[in-house]
Design a protein around this motif. Structure first.
Motif, PDB file in Angstrom:
ATOM      1  N   ALA A   1      -3.122   5.288  12.682  1.00  0.00           N
ATOM      2  CA  ALA A   1      -3.056   6.288  13.744  1.00  0.00           C
ATOM      3  C   ALA A   1      -2.558   7.624  13.207  1.00  0.00           C
ATOM      4  CB  ALA A   1      -2.148   5.792  14.870  1.00  0.00           C
ATOM      5  N   LEU A   2      -1.619   7.583  12.292  1.00  0.00           N
ATOM      6  CA  LEU A   2      -1.096   8.819  11.703  1.00  0.00           C
ATOM      7  C   LEU A   2      -2.123   9.479  10.793  1.00  0.00           C
ATOM      8  CD1 LEU A   2       2.488   7.503  11.028  1.00  0.00           C
ATOM      9  CD2 LEU A   2       1.966   9.553  12.378  1.00  0.00           C
ATOM     10  N   MET A   3      -2.827   8.685  10.006  1.00  0.00           N
ATOM     11  CA  MET A   3      -3.871   9.246   9.147  1.00  0.00           C
ATOM     12  C   MET A   3      -4.961   9.900   9.987  1.00  0.00           C
ATOM     13  SD  MET A   3      -4.298   6.172   6.363  1.00  0.00           S
ATOM     14  CE  MET A   3      -2.893   5.505   5.472  1.00  0.00           C
ATOM     15  N   ARG A   4      -5.351   9.222  11.058  1.00  0.00           N
ATOM     16  CA  ARG A   4      -6.376   9.762  11.941  1.00  0.00           C
ATOM     17  C   ARG A   4      -5.881  11.035  12.631  1.00  0.00           C
ATOM     18  NH1 ARG A   4     -11.073   8.402  14.032  1.00  0.00           N
ATOM     19  NH2 ARG A   4     -11.674   9.303  16.031  1.00  0.00           N
ATOM     20  N   ALA A   5      -4.634  11.021  13.055  1.00  0.00           N
ATOM     21  CA  ALA A   5      -4.068  12.201  13.718  1.00  0.00           C
ATOM     22  C   ALA A   5      -4.149  13.422  12.814  1.00  0.00           C
ATOM     23  CB  ALA A   5      -2.625  11.929  14.126  1.00  0.00           C
ATOM     24  N   PHE A   6      -3.872  13.227  11.527  1.00  0.00           N
ATOM     25  CA  PHE A   6      -3.912  14.345  10.582  1.00  0.00           C
ATOM     26  C   PHE A   6      -5.336  14.763  10.249  1.00  0.00           C
ATOM     27  CE2 PHE A   6      -4.451  15.590   6.111  1.00  0.00           C
ATOM     28  CZ  PHE A   6      -3.813  16.819   6.144  1.00  0.00           C
ATOM     29  N   ALA A   7      -6.164  13.802   9.795  1.00  0.00           N
ATOM     30  CA  ALA A   7      -7.448  14.136   9.174  1.00  0.00           C
ATOM     31  C   ALA A   7      -8.585  14.307  10.161  1.00  0.00           C
ATOM     32  CB  ALA A   7      -7.821  13.071   8.156  1.00  0.00           C
ATOM     33  N   VAL A   8      -8.443  13.790  11.380  1.00  0.00           N
ATOM     34  CA  VAL A   8      -9.535  13.833  12.348  1.00  0.00           C
ATOM     35  C   VAL A   8      -9.160  14.646  13.587  1.00  0.00           C
ATOM     36  CG1 VAL A   8     -11.053  12.433  13.819  1.00  0.00           C
ATOM     37  CG2 VAL A   8     -10.403  11.598  11.541  1.00  0.00           C
TER      38      VAL A   8
ATOM     39  N   VAL B   1       0.849  -1.187   0.000  1.00  0.00           N
ATOM     40  CA  VAL B   1       0.000   0.000   0.000  1.00  0.00           C
ATOM     41  C   VAL B   1       0.881   1.231   0.000  1.00  0.00           C
ATOM     42  CG1 VAL B   1      -1.896   1.209   1.123  1.00  0.00           C
ATOM     43  CG2 VAL B   1      -1.714  -1.285   1.349  1.00  0.00           C
ATOM     44  N   PHE B   2       0.919   1.914  -1.119  1.00  0.00           N
ATOM     45  CA  PHE B   2       1.646   3.178  -1.186  1.00  0.00           C
ATOM     46  C   PHE B   2       0.693   4.288  -0.751  1.00  0.00           C
ATOM     47  CE2 PHE B   2       4.191   0.491  -3.851  1.00  0.00           C
ATOM     48  CZ  PHE B   2       5.494   0.959  -3.672  1.00  0.00           C
ATOM     49  N   SER B   3       1.106   5.057   0.245  1.00  0.00           N
ATOM     50  CA  SER B   3       0.217   6.089   0.779  1.00  0.00           C
ATOM     51  C   SER B   3       1.037   7.217   1.380  1.00  0.00           C
ATOM     52  CB  SER B   3      -0.709   5.501   1.853  1.00  0.00           C
ATOM     53  OG  SER B   3       0.041   5.089   2.986  1.00  0.00           O
ATOM     54  N   ASP B   4       0.349   8.321   1.648  1.00  0.00           N
ATOM     55  CA  ASP B   4       0.939   9.456   2.360  1.00  0.00           C
ATOM     56  C   ASP B   4      -0.087   9.907   3.380  1.00  0.00           C
ATOM     57  OD1 ASP B   4       2.686  11.396   3.146  1.00  0.00           O
ATOM     58  OD2 ASP B   4       2.609  12.559   1.286  1.00  0.00           O
ATOM     59  N   MET B   5       0.342  10.074   4.605  1.00  0.00           N
ATOM     60  CA  MET B   5      -0.608  10.320   5.697  1.00  0.00           C
ATOM     61  C   MET B   5      -1.347  11.653   5.599  1.00  0.00           C
ATOM     62  SD  MET B   5       1.586   7.924   6.498  1.00  0.00           S
ATOM     63  CE  MET B   5       3.069   8.824   6.935  1.00  0.00           C
TER      64      MET B   5
ATOM     65  N   LYS C   1       3.333  -3.634  14.122  1.00  0.00           N
ATOM     66  CA  LYS C   1       2.181  -2.732  14.178  1.00  0.00           C
ATOM     67  C   LYS C   1       2.208  -1.703  13.043  1.00  0.00           C
ATOM     68  CE  LYS C   1       1.159  -3.046  19.118  1.00  0.00           C
ATOM     69  NZ  LYS C   1       0.907  -2.293  20.369  1.00  0.00           N
ATOM     70  N   GLY C   2       2.601  -2.143  11.871  1.00  0.00           N
ATOM     71  CA  GLY C   2       2.688  -1.217  10.756  1.00  0.00           C
ATOM     72  C   GLY C   2       1.342  -0.642  10.347  1.00  0.00           C
ATOM     73  N   THR C   3       0.337  -1.509  10.217  1.00  0.00           N
ATOM     74  CA  THR C   3      -0.987  -1.051   9.808  1.00  0.00           C
ATOM     75  C   THR C   3      -1.599  -0.138  10.853  1.00  0.00           C
ATOM     76  OG1 THR C   3      -1.385  -3.010   8.446  1.00  0.00           O
ATOM     77  CG2 THR C   3      -3.316  -1.799   9.184  1.00  0.00           C
ATOM     78  N   GLU C   4      -1.494  -0.529  12.116  1.00  0.00           N
ATOM     79  CA  GLU C   4      -2.058   0.277  13.193  1.00  0.00           C
ATOM     80  C   GLU C   4      -1.396   1.657  13.266  1.00  0.00           C
ATOM     81  OE1 GLU C   4      -2.354  -4.079  14.421  1.00  0.00           O
ATOM     82  OE2 GLU C   4      -0.910  -2.774  13.397  1.00  0.00           O
ATOM     83  N   THR C   5      -0.102   1.686  13.050  1.00  0.00           N
ATOM     84  CA  THR C   5       0.626   2.960  13.109  1.00  0.00           C
ATOM     85  C   THR C   5       0.250   3.857  11.934  1.00  0.00           C
ATOM     86  OG1 THR C   5       2.457   1.844  14.243  1.00  0.00           O
ATOM     87  CG2 THR C   5       2.905   4.009  13.291  1.00  0.00           C
ATOM     88  N   ALA C   6       0.133   3.263  10.745  1.00  0.00           N
ATOM     89  CA  ALA C   6      -0.275   4.048   9.575  1.00  0.00           C
ATOM     90  C   ALA C   6      -1.646   4.665   9.802  1.00  0.00           C
ATOM     91  CB  ALA C   6      -0.281   3.168   8.327  1.00  0.00           C
TER      92      ALA C   6
ATOM     93  N   LEU D   1       8.113   6.540  11.142  1.00  0.00           N
ATOM     94  CA  LEU D   1       7.361   5.968  12.252  1.00  0.00           C
ATOM     95  C   LEU D   1       6.557   4.742  11.810  1.00  0.00           C
ATOM     96  CD1 LEU D   1       6.555   6.039  15.205  1.00  0.00           C
ATOM     97  CD2 LEU D   1       4.743   7.668  14.620  1.00  0.00           C
ATOM     98  N   VAL D   2       6.025   4.762  10.596  1.00  0.00           N
ATOM     99  CA  VAL D   2       5.320   3.583  10.085  1.00  0.00           C
ATOM    100  C   VAL D   2       6.277   2.398  10.007  1.00  0.00           C
ATOM    101  CG1 VAL D   2       4.070   2.582   8.132  1.00  0.00           C
ATOM    102  CG2 VAL D   2       3.605   4.945   8.832  1.00  0.00           C
ATOM    103  N   LYS D   3       7.493   2.642   9.526  1.00  0.00           N
ATOM    104  CA  LYS D   3       8.491   1.574   9.479  1.00  0.00           C
ATOM    105  C   LYS D   3       8.823   1.076  10.880  1.00  0.00           C
ATOM    106  CE  LYS D   3       8.956   1.534   5.044  1.00  0.00           C
ATOM    107  NZ  LYS D   3       8.407   0.383   4.282  1.00  0.00           N
ATOM    108  N   HIS D   4       8.892   1.983  11.828  1.00  0.00           N
ATOM    109  CA  HIS D   4       9.125   1.639  13.228  1.00  0.00           C
ATOM    110  C   HIS D   4       7.997   0.741  13.733  1.00  0.00           C
ATOM    111  CE1 HIS D   4      10.724   2.093  17.223  1.00  0.00           C
ATOM    112  NE2 HIS D   4       9.769   2.889  17.659  1.00  0.00           N
ATOM    113  N   GLY D   5       6.767   1.111  13.391  1.00  0.00           N
ATOM    114  CA  GLY D   5       5.631   0.288  13.776  1.00  0.00           C
ATOM    115  C   GLY D   5       5.710  -1.091  13.145  1.00  0.00           C
TER     116      GLY D   5
END
Length: 200
Positions: free
Chosen positions: A118-125, A5-9, A111-116, A102-106
């Motif tokens: 969490a970052l998307m939610r932190a930004f958009a919500v 999954v290529f994405s940007d938070m 916890k890569g999916t969970e971290t990704a 941080l996603v790589k760290h997760g």
């Protein structure tokens, strides 16, 4: 099945795409290996400014007024359809190089999916600045991760960016399935059917 999954938070479409993917996987009953790949929509975005999303649209991309409102309403309405309550009026634009680390760290801690997410939610919500090191360590702690060390996983992020170029990824979210199929979301209309046809 392996899905990259290529994405940007800071891409509001990516959180929607992530949720659509989760829904499709649940419908089909497939549990693939998910690999979150880094992609920066604006790798040269300045790290020394704190602009809201609307300010960034105006100051950096030339998107103003009613057009900005139209775009934000469109993506907010689509997010609501998959159960996400966007608050883009308080989103803070950021350079996402460290967030990708941080996603790589997760991922390194399972916890890569969970971290990704969490970052998307932190930004958009939540309206949190995911370009800020303190915020990133808060998110790491919330995910049960140790603090992100300076410079850690930089090579892995750069490898993803090079891989995106080799695959021909030009926008996000983009899914690469088993290194054979490229799907560009949110244009995918029947993701569950595609996954069912290619599972196994």
């Amino acid at each position: 099945m392996r899905i990259e999954v290529f994405s940007d938070m800071v891409c509001p479409w990516c959180y929607i795409g992530k949720r659509r993917l989760s829904i499709a996987l649940d419908q089909v009953g497939v549990k693939p290996e998910l690999v979150w790949r880094a992609f920066q929509l604006d790798p040269s975005y300045p790290s020394d400014v704190t602009w809201t999303l609307s300010e960034a649209h105006a100051n950096r991309y030339g998107i103003h007024g009613e057009e900005d409102k139209r775009r934000q309403k469109l993506v907010t309405d689509l997010a609501a359809q998959v159960g996400i309550g966007y608050r883009l009026d308080r989103a803070i634009m950021a350079n996402t190089a460290d967030a990708h680390r941080l996603v790589k760290h997760g991922h390194a801690h399972g916890k890569g999916t969970e971290t990704a997410e969490a970052l998307m939610r932190a930004f958009a919500v939540e309206g949190r600045n995911i370009g800020d090191g303190g915020t990133l360590n808060e998110i790491a702690a919330e995910q049960g991760l140790p603090p992100l060390e300076p410079g850690a996983y930089t090579d892995e992020v750069n490898a993803d960016l090079a891989l995106a170029s080799r695959y021909g990824v030009v926008g996000v979210p983009t899914l690469i399935i088993d290194e054979k199929y490229m799907l560009v979301s949110p244009e995918i209309q029947d993701l569950s059917r595609f996954l069912q046809q290619h599972a196994g």
